[in-house]
Design a protein around this motif. Structure first.
Motif, PDB file in Angstrom:
ATOM      1  N   ILE A  57       0.847  -1.205   0.000  1.00 47.21           N
ATOM      2  CA  ILE A  57       0.000   0.000   0.000  1.00 47.21           C
ATOM      3  C   ILE A  57       0.874   1.242   0.000  1.00 47.21           C
ATOM      4  N   SER A  58       1.898   1.254   0.838  1.00 43.63           N
ATOM      5  CA  SER A  58       2.779   2.414   0.964  1.00 43.63           C
ATOM      6  C   SER A  58       3.489   2.729  -0.344  1.00 43.63           C
ATOM      7  N   GLU A  59       3.995   1.705  -1.019  1.00 46.77           N
ATOM      8  CA  GLU A  59       4.726   1.926  -2.279  1.00 46.77           C
ATOM      9  C   GLU A  59       3.826   2.560  -3.327  1.00 46.77           C
ATOM     10  N   MET A  60       2.590   2.097  -3.417  1.00 46.08           N
ATOM     11  CA  MET A  60       1.666   2.676  -4.394  1.00 46.08           C
ATOM     12  C   MET A  60       1.337   4.128  -4.046  1.00 46.08           C
ATOM     13  N   ILE A  61       1.070   4.387  -2.769  1.00 47.32           N
ATOM     14  CA  ILE A  61       0.710   5.734  -2.340  1.00 47.32           C
ATOM     15  C   ILE A  61       1.876   6.697  -2.565  1.00 47.32           C
ATOM     16  N   LEU A  62       3.089   6.278  -2.239  1.00 46.24           N
ATOM     17  CA  LEU A  62       4.265   7.132  -2.423  1.00 46.24           C
ATOM     18  C   LEU A  62       4.498   7.421  -3.901  1.00 46.24           C
ATOM     19  N   ASP A  63       4.258   6.435  -4.741  1.00 50.07           N
ATOM     20  CA  ASP A  63       4.410   6.649  -6.180  1.00 50.07           C
ATOM     21  C   ASP A  63       3.402   7.671  -6.689  1.00 50.07           C
TER      22      ASP A  63
ATOM     23  N   THR B 135       4.788  11.399  -8.058  1.00 51.90           N
ATOM     24  CA  THR B 135       4.555  11.681  -9.477  1.00 51.90           C
ATOM     25  C   THR B 135       3.480  12.742  -9.704  1.00 51.90           C
ATOM     26  N   GLY B 136       2.929  13.287  -8.604  1.00 54.78           N
ATOM     27  CA  GLY B 136       1.951  14.362  -8.736  1.00 54.78           C
ATOM     28  C   GLY B 136       0.524  13.906  -8.942  1.00 54.78           C
ATOM     29  N   LYS B 137       0.257  12.599  -8.866  1.00 58.29           N
ATOM     30  CA  LYS B 137      -1.114  12.120  -9.000  1.00 58.29           C
ATOM     31  C   LYS B 137      -1.926  12.422  -7.745  1.00 58.29           C
ATOM     32  N   LEU B 138      -1.218  12.662  -6.635  1.00 64.47           N
ATOM     33  CA  LEU B 138      -1.849  13.040  -5.377  1.00 64.47           C
ATOM     34  C   LEU B 138      -1.085  14.201  -4.766  1.00 64.47           C
ATOM     35  N   ASP B 139      -1.832  15.132  -4.174  1.00 68.20           N
ATOM     36  CA  ASP B 139      -1.213  16.252  -3.469  1.00 68.20           C
ATOM     37  C   ASP B 139      -1.250  16.048  -1.961  1.00 68.20           C
ATOM     38  N   GLU B 140      -2.178  15.226  -1.512  1.00 67.94           N
ATOM     39  CA  GLU B 140      -2.297  14.897  -0.088  1.00 67.94           C
ATOM     40  C   GLU B 140      -2.702  13.437   0.038  1.00 67.94           C
ATOM     41  N   VAL B 141      -2.310  12.836   1.133  1.00 73.21           N
ATOM     42  CA  VAL B 141      -2.734  11.465   1.425  1.00 73.21           C
ATOM     43  C   VAL B 141      -3.180  11.406   2.882  1.00 73.21           C
ATOM     44  N   HIS B 142      -4.387  10.881   3.089  1.00 75.15           N
ATOM     45  CA  HIS B 142      -4.922  10.702   4.443  1.00 75.15           C
ATOM     46  C   HIS B 142      -5.308   9.238   4.614  1.00 75.15           C
ATOM     47  N   ILE B 143      -5.242   8.771   5.830  1.00 77.92           N
ATOM     48  CA  ILE B 143      -5.682   7.407   6.123  1.00 77.92           C
ATOM     49  C   ILE B 143      -6.831   7.470   7.122  1.00 77.92           C
ATOM     50  N   ILE B 144      -7.913   6.784   6.791  1.00 81.11           N
ATOM     51  CA  ILE B 144      -9.103   6.738   7.647  1.00 81.11           C
ATOM     52  C   ILE B 144      -9.202   5.335   8.235  1.00 81.11           C
ATOM     53  N   TYR B 145      -9.088   5.252   9.533  1.00 80.08           N
ATOM     54  CA  TYR B 145      -9.083   3.971  10.219  1.00 80.08           C
ATOM     55  C   TYR B 145      -9.816   4.118  11.544  1.00 80.08           C
ATOM     56  N   THR B 146      -9.830   3.066  12.345  1.00 80.40           N
ATOM     57  CA  THR B 146     -10.521   3.090  13.635  1.00 80.40           C
ATOM     58  C   THR B 146      -9.510   2.935  14.763  1.00 80.40           C
ATOM     59  N   ARG B 147      -9.582   3.828  15.728  1.00 79.16           N
ATOM     60  CA  ARG B 147      -8.662   3.803  16.870  1.00 79.16           C
ATOM     61  C   ARG B 147      -9.413   3.356  18.121  1.00 79.16           C
ATOM     62  N   MET B 148      -8.756   2.554  18.913  1.00 80.60           N
ATOM     63  CA  MET B 148      -9.368   2.065  20.143  1.00 80.60           C
ATOM     64  C   MET B 148      -9.069   3.033  21.290  1.00 80.60           C
ATOM     65  N   VAL B 149     -10.109   3.723  21.758  1.00 84.79           N
ATOM     66  CA  VAL B 149      -9.960   4.658  22.874  1.00 84.79           C
ATOM     67  C   VAL B 149      -9.820   3.879  24.179  1.00 84.79           C
TER      68      VAL B 149
ATOM     69  N   SER C 264      15.291   7.736   2.401  1.00 83.95           N
ATOM     70  CA  SER C 264      15.360   6.318   2.775  1.00 83.95           C
ATOM     71  C   SER C 264      14.455   6.002   3.959  1.00 83.95           C
ATOM     72  N   ILE C 265      14.358   6.953   4.875  1.00 85.54           N
ATOM     73  CA  ILE C 265      13.596   6.709   6.101  1.00 85.54           C
ATOM     74  C   ILE C 265      12.092   6.858   5.897  1.00 85.54           C
ATOM     75  N   VAL C 266      11.672   7.874   5.145  1.00 88.61           N
ATOM     76  CA  VAL C 266      10.242   8.191   5.032  1.00 88.61           C
ATOM     77  C   VAL C 266       9.423   7.028   4.478  1.00 88.61           C
ATOM     78  N   PRO C 267       9.867   6.317   3.403  1.00 82.46           N
ATOM     79  CA  PRO C 267       9.060   5.180   2.945  1.00 82.46           C
ATOM     80  C   PRO C 267       8.848   4.118   4.020  1.00 82.46           C
ATOM     81  N   ILE C 268       9.888   3.866   4.833  1.00 78.41           N
ATOM     82  CA  ILE C 268       9.745   2.882   5.916  1.00 78.41           C
ATOM     83  C   ILE C 268       8.791   3.423   6.971  1.00 78.41           C
TER      84      ILE C 268
ATOM     85  N   PRO D  51       1.521  15.335   2.701  1.00 83.61           N
ATOM     86  CA  PRO D  51       2.934  15.529   3.040  1.00 83.61           C
ATOM     87  C   PRO D  51       3.143  15.486   4.555  1.00 83.61           C
ATOM     88  N   LEU D  52       4.353  15.171   4.959  1.00 78.49           N
ATOM     89  CA  LEU D  52       4.666  15.121   6.383  1.00 78.49           C
ATOM     90  C   LEU D  52       4.623  16.528   6.977  1.00 78.49           C
ATOM     91  N   LYS D  53       4.117  16.628   8.180  1.00 75.20           N
ATOM     92  CA  LYS D  53       4.048  17.914   8.861  1.00 75.20           C
ATOM     93  C   LYS D  53       5.262  18.061   9.771  1.00 75.20           C
TER      94      LYS D  53
END
Length: 293
Positions: free
Chosen positions: A153-159, A163-177, A220-224, A191-193
């Motif tokens: 998933i990460s490799e596809m999103i980073l690509d 390459t400019g196909k995305l300007d922002e990436v968000h992940i919607i998931y469920t967190r256990m409170v 090198s670090i950001v993809p990981i 982008p990273l903040k």
């Protein structure tokens, strides 16, 4: 009032259902413990990566790197926004999937061009039914979240991002409170903040040597780091799914027990009424025979 045979049939049906709900509760409990242990075992590594990025930014705060490029020149209505949506492969988990889909639909109403990257069978089915286009679907990822699938998933999103196909990436998931409360959340992946990696101003600058360059180290670090972030979200969502299913099955079992109690009372009343009727018929028959004599 239903007769005793009908009541017994309903009671047997409810008891069979209780066996299923109890089994599903036990299975979900086992999966939840395993998922939480896996996440706990891997978290230190990715926290270390986050700290490493913080150290680099502390020494080179004005680093010009594409992973930190917010692309402010692009207007909100022209921005291409990717959403990684983590849903489940199975139902019977309370409001788990509904809360995720509700949050996604709220984001789709905002300015910009959304692209959905859906994880989970129910998510794929839901958006297909709604006629909402999906950019990419990831199969068999939810039931066994691991680093390999998170990396895909990460490799596809980073690509898409680089390459400019995305300007922002968000992940919607469920967190256990907590054990009783789960919330659907959205986190920005790219982008990273810089503020997310900030450290107190009074921390002294230690000597650091980046080879071949700070930019290469970050690249090198950001993809990981992104793979780890996605992996953590997958495991957290999987844990919430199992916990939601446990609560749903526990509620179903409790309801079944209540229904059995009510049916047991109804059965006893029906049986008592049948016995009373038989006694009445015997007495009436005996009386009729006596009157004939």
């Amino acid at each position: 009032m239903a007769n005793t045979r009908e009541i017994q049939s309903r009671m047997k049906s409810i008891q069979d259902t209780m066996k299923i709900t109890n089994a599903m509760y036990t299975i979900s409990s086992s999966k939840l413990k395993k998922a939480r242990k896996t996440l706990t075992d891997t978290e230190p590594y990715f926290y270390s990566l986050q700290q490493m990025i913080s150290r680099i930014l502390r020494h080179i705060p004005e680093m010009d790197n594409p992973y930190f490029d917010a692309r402010p020149q692009i207007k909100p209505e022209d921005r291409k926004i990717g959403y990684i949506v983590v849903s489940a492969d199975k139902g019977l988990a309370g409001a788990y999937n509904h809360n995720v889909f509700k949050l996604v639909e709220e984001q789709l109403e905002k300015p910009g061009t959304p692209l959905l990257f859906v994880v989970g069978v129910l998510g794929r089915q839901y958006f297909a039914k709604k006629g909402i286009p999906v950019e990419e679907q990831f199969h068999y990822t939810v039931q066994n979240p691991n680093m390999s699938r998170a990396r895909i998933i990460s490799e596809m999103i980073l690509d898409y991002y680089l390459t400019g196909k995305l300007d922002e990436v968000h992940i919607i998931y469920t967190r256990m409170v907590n054990a009783m409360k789960m919330e659907a959340e959205m986190e920005q992946l790219l982008p990273l903040k810089r503020l997310s990696f900030s450290v107190p101003a009074n921390v002294p600058l230690e000597e650091i040597n980046l080879k071949p360059s700070a930019d290469a180290v970050i690249n090198s670090i950001v993809p990981i780091y992104c793979s780890g972030f996605i992996y953590g979200s997958l495991v957290e969502s999987y844990s919430c799914e199992q916990n939601s299913r446990m609560l749903a099955m526990q509620t179903a079992t409790d309801s079944a027990k209540k229904m059995l109690s009510e049916l047991s009372i109804a059965y006893n009343r029906a049986r008592q009424a049948a016995i009373t009727q038989e006694i009445t018929e015997v007495i009436s028959g005996a009386r009729a025979q006596k009157n004939k004599k």
